[in-house]
Design a protein around this motif. Sequence first.
Motif, PDB file in Angstrom:
ATOM      1  N   LYS A 174      26.003  -4.032  48.558  1.00 51.20           N
ATOM      2  CA  LYS A 174      26.576  -5.430  48.549  1.00 51.20           C
ATOM      3  C   LYS A 174      28.088  -5.148  50.311  1.00 51.20           C
ATOM      4  CE  LYS A 174      26.304  -9.837  48.220  1.00 51.20           C
ATOM      5  NZ  LYS A 174      25.796 -11.201  47.761  1.00 51.20           N
ATOM      6  N   ALA A 175      29.011  -4.525  49.207  1.00 53.27           N
ATOM      7  CA  ALA A 175      29.655  -5.045  49.805  1.00 53.27           C
ATOM      8  C   ALA A 175      29.931  -4.308  51.351  1.00 53.27           C
ATOM      9  CB  ALA A 175      31.206  -4.408  48.755  1.00 53.27           C
ATOM     10  N   ARG A 176      29.355  -2.613  51.465  1.00 49.60           N
ATOM     11  CA  ARG A 176      29.120  -1.890  52.350  1.00 49.60           C
ATOM     12  C   ARG A 176      28.218  -2.732  53.089  1.00 49.60           C
ATOM     13  NH1 ARG A 176      25.616   1.185  54.487  1.00 49.60           N
ATOM     14  NH2 ARG A 176      23.979   0.152  53.826  1.00 49.60           N
ATOM     15  N   ARG A 177      27.485  -3.630  53.025  1.00 48.02           N
ATOM     16  CA  ARG A 177      26.789  -3.598  54.065  1.00 48.02           C
ATOM     17  C   ARG A 177      27.895  -5.237  54.185  1.00 48.02           C
ATOM     18  NH1 ARG A 177      21.802  -4.265  50.555  1.00 48.02           N
ATOM     19  NH2 ARG A 177      22.892  -6.438  50.093  1.00 48.02           N
ATOM     20  N   LEU A 178      28.032  -5.894  54.002  1.00 44.83           N
ATOM     21  CA  LEU A 178      28.988  -6.540  54.755  1.00 44.83           C
ATOM     22  C   LEU A 178      30.489  -6.232  55.465  1.00 44.83           C
ATOM     23  CD1 LEU A 178      29.945  -8.844  51.081  1.00 44.83           C
ATOM     24  CD2 LEU A 178      28.948  -9.059  53.928  1.00 44.83           C
ATOM     25  N   GLU A 179      31.247  -4.697  54.883  1.00 45.86           N
ATOM     26  CA  GLU A 179      31.730  -4.255  56.108  1.00 45.86           C
ATOM     27  C   GLU A 179      31.023  -3.270  57.338  1.00 45.86           C
ATOM     28  OE1 GLU A 179      32.872  -0.751  52.820  1.00 45.86           O
ATOM     29  OE2 GLU A 179      34.867  -2.553  52.173  1.00 45.86           O
ATOM     30  N   GLN A 229      28.847  -4.987  58.487  1.00 41.83           N
ATOM     31  CA  GLN A 229      28.234  -6.684  59.557  1.00 41.83           C
ATOM     32  C   GLN A 229      30.308  -6.819  59.848  1.00 41.83           C
ATOM     33  OE1 GLN A 229      26.538  -9.246  56.944  1.00 41.83           O
ATOM     34  NE2 GLN A 229      26.648 -11.178  58.986  1.00 41.83           N
ATOM     35  N   SER A 230      30.887  -7.301  59.642  1.00 41.30           N
ATOM     36  CA  SER A 230      32.085  -7.125  59.750  1.00 41.30           C
ATOM     37  C   SER A 230      32.763  -6.428  61.097  1.00 41.30           C
ATOM     38  CB  SER A 230      33.117  -7.215  58.460  1.00 41.30           C
ATOM     39  OG  SER A 230      34.256  -6.491  59.277  1.00 41.30           O
ATOM     40  N   LYS A 231      32.453  -5.041  60.632  1.00 38.91           N
ATOM     41  CA  LYS A 231      32.293  -3.983  61.689  1.00 38.91           C
ATOM     42  C   LYS A 231      32.091  -4.618  63.295  1.00 38.91           C
ATOM     43  CE  LYS A 231      33.528  -0.402  58.959  1.00 38.91           C
ATOM     44  NZ  LYS A 231      33.429   1.359  58.792  1.00 38.91           N
ATOM     45  N   GLN A 232      31.089  -4.698  63.053  1.00 38.69           N
ATOM     46  CA  GLN A 232      29.865  -4.867  64.045  1.00 38.69           C
ATOM     47  C   GLN A 232      30.728  -6.698  65.025  1.00 38.69           C
ATOM     48  OE1 GLN A 232      27.544  -3.068  64.707  1.00 38.69           O
ATOM     49  NE2 GLN A 232      27.782  -1.890  64.075  1.00 38.69           N
ATOM     50  N   GLU A 233      30.610  -7.367  64.296  1.00 36.29           N
ATOM     51  CA  GLU A 233      31.371  -8.677  65.105  1.00 36.29           C
ATOM     52  C   GLU A 233      32.670  -8.642  65.630  1.00 36.29           C
ATOM     53  OE1 GLU A 233      31.355 -12.576  62.283  1.00 36.29           O
ATOM     54  OE2 GLU A 233      28.805 -11.970  61.890  1.00 36.29           O
ATOM     55  N   SER A 234      33.416  -7.192  64.424  1.00 38.04           N
ATOM     56  CA  SER A 234      34.750  -7.185  65.483  1.00 38.04           C
ATOM     57  C   SER A 234      34.427  -6.699  66.901  1.00 38.04           C
ATOM     58  CB  SER A 234      34.933  -5.468  64.525  1.00 38.04           C
ATOM     59  OG  SER A 234      35.558  -6.594  63.230  1.00 38.04           O
ATOM     60  N   LYS A 235      33.348  -5.582  66.849  1.00 36.58           N
ATOM     61  CA  LYS A 235      33.226  -5.072  68.316  1.00 36.58           C
ATOM     62  C   LYS A 235      32.549  -6.088  68.984  1.00 36.58           C
ATOM     63  CE  LYS A 235      31.213  -0.625  66.255  1.00 36.58           C
ATOM     64  NZ  LYS A 235      30.099  -0.025  66.099  1.00 36.58           N
ATOM     65  N   ILE A 236      31.937  -7.026  68.620  1.00 36.74           N
ATOM     66  CA  ILE A 236      31.532  -7.942  69.549  1.00 36.74           C
ATOM     67  C   ILE A 236      32.774  -8.654  70.165  1.00 36.74           C
ATOM     68  CG2 ILE A 236      30.525 -10.902  69.696  1.00 36.74           C
ATOM     69  CD1 ILE A 236      28.785  -9.077  67.737  1.00 36.74           C
ATOM     70  N   ASP A 237      33.821  -9.447  69.442  1.00 39.01           N
ATOM     71  CA  ASP A 237      35.412  -9.819  69.430  1.00 39.01           C
ATOM     72  C   ASP A 237      35.402  -9.076  70.266  1.00 39.01           C
ATOM     73  OD1 ASP A 237      34.521 -11.291  67.968  1.00 39.01           O
ATOM     74  OD2 ASP A 237      36.126 -11.456  66.103  1.00 39.01           O
ATOM     75  N   ASP A 238      36.048  -8.061  70.344  1.00 39.50           N
ATOM     76  CA  ASP A 238      36.726  -6.525  71.074  1.00 39.50           C
ATOM     77  C   ASP A 238      35.933  -6.835  72.819  1.00 39.50           C
ATOM     78  OD1 ASP A 238      38.797  -6.077  69.340  1.00 39.50           O
ATOM     79  OD2 ASP A 238      37.595  -3.881  69.073  1.00 39.50           O
ATOM     80  N   ARG A 239      34.611  -7.844  72.572  1.00 38.90           N
ATOM     81  CA  ARG A 239      33.483  -7.474  73.949  1.00 38.90           C
ATOM     82  C   ARG A 239      34.502  -8.660  74.906  1.00 38.90           C
ATOM     83  NH1 ARG A 239      28.270  -5.918  73.045  1.00 38.90           N
ATOM     84  NH2 ARG A 239      29.272  -5.457  71.070  1.00 38.90           N
ATOM     85  N   GLY A 290      37.796 -14.674  62.424  1.00 39.15           N
ATOM     86  CA  GLY A 290      38.103 -15.900  60.905  1.00 39.15           C
ATOM     87  C   GLY A 290      36.902 -14.813  60.249  1.00 39.15           C
ATOM     88  N   ARG A 291      35.404 -15.474  60.707  1.00 35.59           N
ATOM     89  CA  ARG A 291      34.189 -14.324  60.280  1.00 35.59           C
ATOM     90  C   ARG A 291      34.563 -13.074  59.894  1.00 35.59           C
ATOM     91  NH1 ARG A 291      30.222 -15.188  57.174  1.00 35.59           N
ATOM     92  NH2 ARG A 291      28.030 -13.672  58.314  1.00 35.59           N
ATOM     93  N   SER A 292      35.458 -11.830  60.386  1.00 39.56           N
ATOM     94  CA  SER A 292      34.857 -10.895  59.922  1.00 39.56           C
ATOM     95  C   SER A 292      36.005 -10.716  59.683  1.00 39.56           C
ATOM     96  CB  SER A 292      35.888 -10.381  61.634  1.00 39.56           C
ATOM     97  OG  SER A 292      35.314  -8.549  61.011  1.00 39.56           O
ATOM     98  N   ARG A 293      37.106 -11.489  59.397  1.00 38.96           N
ATOM     99  CA  ARG A 293      38.024 -11.223  58.725  1.00 38.96           C
ATOM    100  C   ARG A 293      37.050 -12.058  56.273  1.00 38.96           C
ATOM    101  NH1 ARG A 293      41.149 -14.335  60.370  1.00 38.96           N
ATOM    102  NH2 ARG A 293      41.248 -16.468  58.512  1.00 38.96           N
ATOM    103  N   GLN A 294      36.926 -12.619  56.678  1.00 45.63           N
ATOM    104  CA  GLN A 294      36.038 -13.124  55.688  1.00 45.63           C
ATOM    105  C   GLN A 294      34.622 -12.476  54.966  1.00 45.63           C
ATOM    106  OE1 GLN A 294      34.430 -17.317  56.555  1.00 45.63           O
ATOM    107  NE2 GLN A 294      35.892 -18.462  56.259  1.00 45.63           N
ATOM    108  N   LEU A 295      34.187 -11.731  55.622  1.00 44.78           N
ATOM    109  CA  LEU A 295      33.312 -10.326  55.235  1.00 44.78           C
ATOM    110  C   LEU A 295      34.085  -9.374  54.908  1.00 44.78           C
ATOM    111  CD1 LEU A 295      31.468 -10.570  58.379  1.00 44.78           C
ATOM    112  CD2 LEU A 295      30.813 -11.716  56.507  1.00 44.78           C
ATOM    113  N   ARG A 296      35.198  -9.148  55.382  1.00 42.45           N
ATOM    114  CA  ARG A 296      36.002  -7.871  55.048  1.00 42.45           C
ATOM    115  C   ARG A 296      36.856  -8.684  53.763  1.00 42.45           C
ATOM    116  NH1 ARG A 296      37.908  -7.415  60.246  1.00 42.45           N
ATOM    117  NH2 ARG A 296      40.155  -8.686  59.427  1.00 42.45           N
TER     118      ARG A 296
END
Length: 62
Positions: free
Chosen positions: A40-45, A47-57, A9-15
């Motif tokens: 700022k949008a690039r940084r949020l994207e 961050q979202s990718k990083q959180e998605s990687k954590i979710d996948d693991r 949910g957090r990753s989706r909110q960031l995107r």
Amino acid sequence: MSITGDSQGRSRQLREKAQELNRAAERSTDPEERRRLQEKARRLEEQSKQESKIDDRGMDPM
């Protein structure tokens, strides 16, 4: 809701926020403001990718 669900949910909110910022940048007539919003949008994207990687693991059933 599980921790993984919260993270997704957090990753989706960031995107979504990144998309909003990109739309605002497109509407901006001030080049400096446009650049700031895009950055700022690039940084949020990122961050979202990083959180998605954590979710996948975190979902690995072993």
